[in-house]
Design a protein around this motif. Structure first.
Motif, PDB file in Angstrom:
ATOM      1  N   THR A   4      24.626  28.341  13.579  1.00 21.79           N
ATOM      2  CA  THR A   4      23.681  27.257  13.810  1.00 21.79           C
ATOM      3  C   THR A   4      22.408  27.789  14.445  1.00 21.79           C
ATOM      4  OG1 THR A   4      23.241  25.248  15.089  1.00 21.79           O
ATOM      5  CG2 THR A   4      24.947  26.704  15.951  1.00 21.79           C
TER       6      THR A   4
ATOM      7  N   GLY B 249      20.751  26.145  16.321  1.00 17.94           N
ATOM      8  CA  GLY B 249      20.767  25.578  17.667  1.00 17.94           C
ATOM      9  C   GLY B 249      21.571  26.392  18.664  1.00 17.94           C
TER      10      GLY B 249
ATOM     11  N   LYS C 189      19.814  21.756  14.637  1.00 11.85           N
ATOM     12  CA  LYS C 189      19.932  21.289  16.018  1.00 11.85           C
ATOM     13  C   LYS C 189      21.104  20.339  16.240  1.00 11.85           C
ATOM     14  CE  LYS C 189      16.524  17.534  15.511  1.00 11.85           C
ATOM     15  NZ  LYS C 189      16.423  17.605  14.047  1.00 11.85           N
TER      16      LYS C 189
ATOM     17  N   ALA D  44      25.815  22.955  18.168  1.00 14.49           N
ATOM     18  CA  ALA D  44      25.722  23.982  19.205  1.00 14.49           C
ATOM     19  C   ALA D  44      26.725  25.106  18.884  1.00 14.49           C
ATOM     20  CB  ALA D  44      25.963  23.367  20.580  1.00 14.49           C
TER      21      ALA D  44
END
Length: 316
Positions: free
Chosen positions: A256, A258, A284, A287
């Motif tokens: 990811t 994020g 985003k 996580a």
């Protein structure tokens, strides 16, 4: 979703917890179970830094229900596989090669006891170790799934070599066994931010905190400076030309943008070096702990893993 009504804060009745001994007789904790379905193969789960297998019971149950013989271990020095320093809350290892040696020894024994197809699933630091084990031919799985693998780390925009030089300095001046920071998963990050760094699912995050109360021995804090130095050395080792290019195993990488802990650009770059790699990238909405994320992300991960395993580790 799992067929079994899953209590993420209790060991399933059909699961067996035991101790396996490494080559030097170090006690390594493991958990094994199989669902009611006829087995389609065997799956070994390798957790991340500071992890313990209780965090992943829900995911392990999903694969047991899908017919896999499931095994997970706690790495030496983590979970309930003992500690390597006087301070039990500092994560440490003498060298990542020690974990590779443990994995090689475990893999050989595990393959003998678990017939059929053999699949490795690994998260974060477990992903770094799985990749190294493939490169060093310590394991020979039919397929591999890596969740947010620690193929690189977030460096605050600085060159990895500079971070490495600083970690080497800290070790040289005698700080090697000291925690590299005070709390949470990265420097300057307060504990109240830790959950959002790992998952958007508050209940799944709280599962880990609940296990710290149920089994206090599994809790581990920040890594030592020596761990940092050895981690970066292991990451840099895999940069050598030809190493990843020689890995013929089918690999699915989940990552990811994020992620605040591992370097997703490095994961993407490394995926291009692997001859048989597929990659799924989130933004985003996700996580670091993709397999412990909120259902919209986690369900996508499971669906992609299922299709990857159907193609690369098909039912007998």
């Amino acid at each position: 979703m799992s067929n079994t009504a899953m209590n993420r804060r209790a060991i399933p009745a059909e699961a067996v917890e035991s101790i396996w001994h490494a080559a030097d007789q170090w006690a390594i904790r493991r958990i094994d179970w199989q669902g009611a379905n006829p087995p389609r193969g065997s799956l070994l789960f390798l957790p991340g830094r500071g992890d313990h297998y209780e965090k992943y019971l829900e995911t392990l149950a999903y694969y047991a229900d899908a017919g896999w013989r499931v095994t997970a271990i706690d790495w030496r020095g983590q979970g309930e596989s003992g500690r390597l320093l006087a301070d039990p809350h500092v994560g440490h290892i003498d060298d990542f090669a020690t974990w590779i040696a443990d994995l090689r020894h475990f893999w050989n024994a595990w393959k003998q006891e678990k017939p059929g197809l053999h699949v490795v699933m690994a998260h974060s630091m477990g992903g770094q170790l799985a990749m190294r084990a493939l490169v060093e031919k310590a394991i020979d799985p039919d397929a591999v799934v890596l969740s947010a693998p620690m193929l690189g780390i977030q460096t605050g925009g600085l060159p990895l070599a500079l971070n490495h030089a600083f970690a080497k300095l800290m070790v040289k001046i005698g700080k090697g066994n000291d925690a590299a920071w005070k709390i949470s998963e990265k420097p300057m990050s307060p504990m109240e931010m830790r959950g959002k760094m790992l998952t958007h699912d508050d209940a799944r995050y709280e599962d880990e905190i609940a296990w710290w109360k149920l089994r206090p021995n599994v809790k581990l804090g920040p890594p030592s400076w020596h761990w940092i130095e050895r981690a970066i050395a292991s990451i840099r080792m895999l940069e050598a030309p030809g190493l990843l290019e020689a890995v013929k195993t089918p690999i699915l990488l989940l990552a990811t943008t994020g992620d605040q802990l591992v370097s997703t650009p490095r994961v993407i770059a490394d995926s291009k070096r692997l001859p048989h790699a597929e990659i799924l990238i989130f933004g985003k909405e996700a996580a670091h702990e993709l397999l412990r994320e909120a259902d919209p992300v986690r369900d996508q991960c499971l669906a992609r893993i299922d299709s990857f395993l159907e193609a690369n580790a098909p039912r007998p």
